[in-house]
Design an enzyme around this catalytic site. Structure first.
Site, PDB file in Angstrom:
ATOM      1  N   ARG A 269       3.767  -3.866  -6.536  1.00  0.00           N
ATOM      2  CA  ARG A 269       4.296  -4.488  -6.687  1.00  0.00           C
ATOM      3  C   ARG A 269       2.976  -6.131  -5.895  1.00  0.00           C
ATOM      4  O   ARG A 269       2.686  -5.289  -5.357  1.00  0.00           O
ATOM      5  CB  ARG A 269       6.029  -5.406  -6.197  1.00  0.00           C
ATOM      6  CG  ARG A 269       6.482  -4.717  -4.411  1.00  0.00           C
ATOM      7  CD  ARG A 269       7.099  -5.266  -4.174  1.00  0.00           C
ATOM      8  NE  ARG A 269       8.190  -5.626  -4.786  1.00  0.00           N
ATOM      9  CZ  ARG A 269       9.901  -4.778  -4.446  1.00  0.00           C
ATOM     10  NH1 ARG A 269       9.402  -4.283  -3.549  1.00  0.00           N
ATOM     11  NH2 ARG A 269      11.406  -4.832  -5.067  1.00  0.00           N
TER      12      ARG A 269
ATOM     13  N   ALA B 186      11.456  -2.174   1.480  1.00  0.00           N
ATOM     14  CA  ALA B 186      11.573  -1.131   2.999  1.00  0.00           C
ATOM     15  C   ALA B 186      12.089  -3.021   3.621  1.00  0.00           C
ATOM     16  O   ALA B 186      11.122  -3.831   3.566  1.00  0.00           O
ATOM     17  CB  ALA B 186      10.649  -0.562   3.494  1.00  0.00           C
TER      18      ALA B 186
ATOM     19  N   TYR C  90       2.756 -12.916   0.534  1.00  0.00           N
ATOM     20  CA  TYR C  90       1.581 -12.439   1.793  1.00  0.00           C
ATOM     21  C   TYR C  90       0.656 -12.266   1.358  1.00  0.00           C
ATOM     22  O   TYR C  90      -0.404 -12.747   1.697  1.00  0.00           O
ATOM     23  CB  TYR C  90       2.659 -11.947   2.865  1.00  0.00           C
ATOM     24  CG  TYR C  90       2.971 -10.631   2.185  1.00  0.00           C
ATOM     25  CD1 TYR C  90       1.860  -9.992   2.499  1.00  0.00           C
ATOM     26  CD2 TYR C  90       3.837 -10.552   2.115  1.00  0.00           C
ATOM     27  CE1 TYR C  90       2.079  -8.831   1.472  1.00  0.00           C
ATOM     28  CE2 TYR C  90       4.200  -8.583   2.369  1.00  0.00           C
ATOM     29  CZ  TYR C  90       3.443  -8.034   2.366  1.00  0.00           C
ATOM     30  OH  TYR C  90       3.095  -6.637   1.565  1.00  0.00           O
ATOM     31  N   GLU C  91       0.150 -11.832   0.198  1.00  0.00           N
ATOM     32  CA  GLU C  91      -0.998 -11.857  -0.160  1.00  0.00           C
ATOM     33  C   GLU C  91      -1.966 -12.426  -1.214  1.00  0.00           C
ATOM     34  O   GLU C  91      -3.009 -12.956  -1.679  1.00  0.00           O
ATOM     35  CB  GLU C  91      -0.836 -10.430  -1.220  1.00  0.00           C
ATOM     36  CG  GLU C  91      -0.468  -9.231  -1.344  1.00  0.00           C
ATOM     37  CD  GLU C  91       0.097  -8.310  -2.024  1.00  0.00           C
ATOM     38  OE1 GLU C  91      -1.199  -7.532  -2.082  1.00  0.00           O
ATOM     39  OE2 GLU C  91       0.935  -7.956  -2.462  1.00  0.00           O
TER      40      GLU C  91
ATOM     41  N   ASN D 189      14.001  -0.229   9.737  1.00  0.00           N
ATOM     42  CA  ASN D 189      13.428  -0.082  11.128  1.00  0.00           C
ATOM     43  C   ASN D 189      14.274  -1.510  11.637  1.00  0.00           C
ATOM     44  O   ASN D 189      14.909  -2.160  11.016  1.00  0.00           O
ATOM     45  CB  ASN D 189      11.799  -1.123  11.872  1.00  0.00           C
ATOM     46  CG  ASN D 189      11.946  -2.422  10.275  1.00  0.00           C
ATOM     47  OD1 ASN D 189      11.617  -2.041   9.650  1.00  0.00           O
ATOM     48  ND2 ASN D 189      11.945  -3.455  11.349  1.00  0.00           N
TER      49      ASN D 189
ATOM     50  N   HIS E 214       3.327  -9.384  -3.221  1.00  0.00           N
ATOM     51  CA  HIS E 214       3.691 -10.178  -2.534  1.00  0.00           C
ATOM     52  C   HIS E 214       3.439 -11.888  -2.258  1.00  0.00           C
ATOM     53  O   HIS E 214       1.889 -11.886  -3.014  1.00  0.00           O
ATOM     54  CB  HIS E 214       3.734  -9.950  -1.382  1.00  0.00           C
ATOM     55  CG  HIS E 214       3.926  -8.046  -1.245  1.00  0.00           C
ATOM     56  ND1 HIS E 214       3.388  -7.051  -1.403  1.00  0.00           N
ATOM     57  CD2 HIS E 214       5.490  -7.730  -1.216  1.00  0.00           C
ATOM     58  CE1 HIS E 214       4.136  -5.927  -1.879  1.00  0.00           C
ATOM     59  NE2 HIS E 214       5.309  -6.495  -1.271  1.00  0.00           N
TER      60      HIS E 214
ATOM     61  N   HIS F 176       1.737   1.105  -1.379  1.00  0.00           N
ATOM     62  CA  HIS F 176       2.307   1.102  -3.108  1.00  0.00           C
ATOM     63  C   HIS F 176       1.287   1.810  -3.478  1.00  0.00           C
ATOM     64  O   HIS F 176       0.041   2.477  -3.148  1.00  0.00           O
ATOM     65  CB  HIS F 176       2.114  -0.220  -3.396  1.00  0.00           C
ATOM     66  CG  HIS F 176       2.849  -1.356  -2.300  1.00  0.00           C
ATOM     67  ND1 HIS F 176       3.297  -1.899  -1.144  1.00  0.00           N
ATOM     68  CD2 HIS F 176       4.059  -1.873  -3.312  1.00  0.00           C
ATOM     69  CE1 HIS F 176       4.017  -2.252  -1.357  1.00  0.00           C
ATOM     70  NE2 HIS F 176       4.912  -2.743  -2.373  1.00  0.00           N
TER      71      HIS F 176
ATOM     72  N   SER G  43       7.355  -0.843  -0.494  1.00  0.00           N
ATOM     73  CA  SER G  43       7.363   0.382   0.559  1.00  0.00           C
ATOM     74  C   SER G  43       7.622   1.236   0.474  1.00  0.00           C
ATOM     75  O   SER G  43       8.708   1.117   0.844  1.00  0.00           O
ATOM     76  CB  SER G  43       6.987  -0.604   2.119  1.00  0.00           C
ATOM     77  OG  SER G  43       5.987  -1.470   1.772  1.00  0.00           O
TER      78      SER G  43
ATOM     79  N   HIS H 175       3.882  -0.746  11.231  1.00  0.00           N
ATOM     80  CA  HIS H 175       4.513  -0.203   9.501  1.00  0.00           C
ATOM     81  C   HIS H 175       3.931   1.160   9.150  1.00  0.00           C
ATOM     82  O   HIS H 175       5.139   1.580   7.916  1.00  0.00           O
ATOM     83  CB  HIS H 175       3.046  -1.054   8.074  1.00  0.00           C
ATOM     84  CG  HIS H 175       2.854  -0.835   6.803  1.00  0.00           C
ATOM     85  ND1 HIS H 175       3.947  -1.865   6.511  1.00  0.00           N
ATOM     86  CD2 HIS H 175       2.261  -0.760   6.137  1.00  0.00           C
ATOM     87  CE1 HIS H 175       3.993  -1.523   4.895  1.00  0.00           C
ATOM     88  NE2 HIS H 175       3.264  -1.126   4.938  1.00  0.00           N
TER      89      HIS H 175
ATOM     90  N   MET I  42      10.457  -9.135   2.659  1.00  0.00           N
ATOM     91  CA  MET I  42       9.473 -10.428   2.003  1.00  0.00           C
ATOM     92  C   MET I  42       8.987 -10.111   0.731  1.00  0.00           C
ATOM     93  O   MET I  42       8.042 -10.663   0.325  1.00  0.00           O
ATOM     94  CB  MET I  42       7.437  -9.560   2.413  1.00  0.00           C
ATOM     95  CG  MET I  42       7.926  -9.796   4.144  1.00  0.00           C
ATOM     96  SD  MET I  42       6.476  -9.040   4.969  1.00  0.00           S
ATOM     97  CE  MET I  42       6.705  -8.851   6.649  1.00  0.00           C
ATOM     98  N   SER I  43       9.956  -9.470   0.258  1.00  0.00           N
ATOM     99  CA  SER I  43       9.839  -9.441  -1.095  1.00  0.00           C
ATOM    100  C   SER I  43      11.232  -9.397  -1.847  1.00  0.00           C
ATOM    101  O   SER I  43      12.487  -9.897  -1.417  1.00  0.00           O
ATOM    102  CB  SER I  43       9.828  -7.743  -1.410  1.00  0.00           C
ATOM    103  OG  SER I  43      10.562  -6.940  -1.480  1.00  0.00           O
TER     104      SER I  43
HETATM  105  I1  8IG Z   1      10.135  -2.084   6.716  1.00  0.00           I
HETATM  106  O1  8IG Z   1      11.945  -5.881   9.861  1.00  0.00           O
HETATM  107  C1  8IG Z   1      10.397  -4.340   6.910  1.00  0.00           C
HETATM  108  N1  8IG Z   1       9.932  -5.407   6.506  1.00  0.00           N
HETATM  109  N2  8IG Z   1      10.516  -9.631   6.849  1.00  0.00           N
HETATM  110  N3  8IG Z   1      10.807  -8.374   8.672  1.00  0.00           N
HETATM  111  C2  8IG Z   1      10.582  -8.580   7.585  1.00  0.00           C
HETATM  112  N4  8IG Z   1      10.345  -7.359   6.527  1.00  0.00           N
HETATM  113  C3  8IG Z   1      10.235  -6.729   6.883  1.00  0.00           C
HETATM  114  C4  8IG Z   1      11.360  -5.443   8.073  1.00  0.00           C
HETATM  115  C5  8IG Z   1      11.086  -7.028   8.887  1.00  0.00           C
HETATM  116  N5  8IG Z   1      10.890  -4.775   8.320  1.00  0.00           N
END
Ligand code: 8IG
Length: 276
Positions: A88, A120, A92-93, A239, A90, A68, A36, A251, A215-216
């Site tokens: 990519r 990210a 979660y998709e 973040n 994920h 992406h 991301s 996001h 998440m990746s």
């Molecule tokens: I950018 O704070 C990003 N991706 N799980 N938690 C999770 N994934 C993220 C985060 C976050 N920030």
């Protein structure tokens, strides 16, 4: 949800053959998976050889996540042939682990011995500012799944029970620090995602030894090590994780922070890739 191929290694091999045909390159040497917000780096990584839409390669679903790119881009940096995966898949998709790691397996089937995974992430270290790149030194796979599930790998592939003592290559981390001496290092926790964490979950992850969360990446790193490639992981901390700030997580903020960091990312990736 798409079905895992009966032999995901066979599917990766057919995708690699098609990539070779479409790109005109019989082999690639290294792959960079852009996470991301890293998409802007794709335009500056090297001399363009060919762009192949990911959807044209066997086994690749069309990416659905903002930030992406839907491309397998072949570039050269000096003598190094680099495959840039601008997207990519994920968990979660709704994809199974075999689909999530298909890009990395395809790249390795195409000849890549070096796998650069970018993402990210949310960061826990208060000294890290937004837009801070962090080397991934180790990982916690908290997804509850693994690319090593399913039937045993075919006889011509290494067996299951992959050694993960050094998932992220020390040599490649040293190389990255030689290019960008300020880079900190931390442990990345990979979760199934789909939502950010609660403050209680972030406290749990810190207690477990994580420095950042996303998440990746973790499944791709395991799949790459299984096939003997060296892995470099770079997280862009975009973040502070939940509970560390009063701001809600969004996001769009992630993508903005990443965009500002693009020149540093490009210099780092190019600097590493040209020295492989
Ligand atoms: I950018 O704070 C990003 N991706 N799980 N938690 C999770 N994934 C993220 C985060 C976050 N920030």
């Amino acid at each position: 949800m798409d079905q895992p191929a009966s032999d995901p290694y066979e599917l990766a091999s057919s995708a690699a053959s098609e990539l070779a045909r479409r790109s005109g390159l019989d082999r690639h040497d290294a792959v960079v998976v852009l996470g991301s917000g890293w998409a802007a780096a794709a335009d500056e990584l090297g001399e363009l050889v060919a762009d192949t839409p990911l959807g044209d390669l066997p086994g690749f679903p069309t990416p659905t996540v903002a930030g992406h790119l839907n491309l397998a881009r072949s570039v050269t940096i000096g003598a190094v042939r680099v495959l840039v995966l601008g997207g990519r898949s994920h968990l979660y998709e709704g994809h199974p682990a075999s689909t999530v790691v298909h890009g990395v397996r395809t790249a390795i089937a195409a000849g890549c011995r070096t796998v650069v995974l970018t993402n990210a992430a949310g960061g826990f270290n208060p000294q890290w500012t937004v837009g801070q790149p962090v080397l991934i030194g180790d990982q916690l796979n908290l997804t509850g799944t693994s690319p090593m599930l399913g039937p045993p790998p075919p006889p011509h592939k290494p067996p299951r029970f992959v050694d993960l003592t050094e998932v992220y290559s020390r040599r490649l981390r040293d190389l990255a620090r030689a290019v960008d001496p300020g880079l900190p290092e931390g442990v990345y926790a990979g979760l199934v995602g789909g939502a950010y964490e609660t403050p209680a979950e972030i406290r749990m992850l810190r207690a477990m030894g994580a420095d950042m969360v996303g998440m990746s990446t973790v499944l791709e790193a395991i799949a790459a090590r299984h096939l003997g490639a060296d892995v470099l992981g770079i997280a862009l901390v975009t973040n502070p994780a939940a509970g560390l700030t009063d701001e809600p997580l969004d996001h769009t903020d992630v993508l903005n922070a990443a965009r500002e960091a693009t020149p540093r990312m490009v210099a780092l990736l190019r600097g590493v890739l040209e020295k492989l």
